[in-house]
Design an enzyme around this catalytic site. Sequence first.
Site, PDB file in Angstrom:
ATOM      1  N   ASP A 145      22.286   4.067  52.799  1.00 27.24           N
ATOM      2  CA  ASP A 145      21.709   3.993  54.143  1.00 27.24           C
ATOM      3  C   ASP A 145      21.743   2.569  54.687  1.00 27.24           C
ATOM      4  OD1 ASP A 145      20.492   4.879  56.429  1.00 27.24           O
ATOM      5  OD2 ASP A 145      18.472   4.880  55.597  1.00 27.24           O
ATOM      6  N   ASN A 205      24.122  14.934  60.057  1.00 29.86           N
ATOM      7  CA  ASN A 205      24.840  13.818  60.671  1.00 29.86           C
ATOM      8  C   ASN A 205      25.766  14.238  61.815  1.00 29.86           C
ATOM      9  OD1 ASN A 205      25.201  11.911  57.576  1.00 29.86           O
ATOM     10  ND2 ASN A 205      23.637  11.790  59.172  1.00 29.86           N
TER      11      ASN A 205
END
Length: 219
Positions: A11, A59
Amino acid sequence: MIPTHLAIIMDGNGRWATEKGLHRWEGHHKGAQVAENVVRWSSNRKIKYLTLFSFSTENWKRPKEEINAIFSILAEYMKNRTDELIENNVSVKFIGDLEALDENTRKVCLEAERKTSHANGMTLNIALNYGGRAEIMKAAKEWNGIGKFEDHLYTVGQPDPDLLIRTGGEMRISNFMLWQLAYTELYFTKVLWPDFSEEDFDKALSDFSHRKRKFGGIN
């Protein structure tokens, strides 16, 4: 103590790029280089299974330009690094719903799996279009009460992760390997993924080595 199975939520690519005044795709490109390093570091430390969270089912909400960049970078990596993975005895397995991917990306992924299938060193799982809830639903439909439930997960035949590393400062698992992480040790760092160094990697492994794992029992 080295984890047999290491999972990582990579991330911080977008934030890293934004902080430097770059396009978000440039953060993903830099992040891919770090992922390549982590594969090598893990292999050198005899970690048997490495799972990298590359693209989640959530996503798809991101801008199309960013999504296309992620898949393009992944395809480029697989095309250029498959021979190196074979040389290092690393087998690649994609976990997630590949059917939703574009034909080129899916073809590249399946070809990488095929070419590395005979490697028996480290297994590299790349979670692509992956969601933990979707995986459990898929497994439940296939299982139907017969045999072992785990045999219908994407990670069939693999041990559950011993350690999960998440970079970027967030402290959640974000729908990642919900079944498999039941007793996994969690390690969170504020370091953004593109800045994640070998020193950071070893720091996480060192922290894990001092954990006392009881799996619901007592020492």
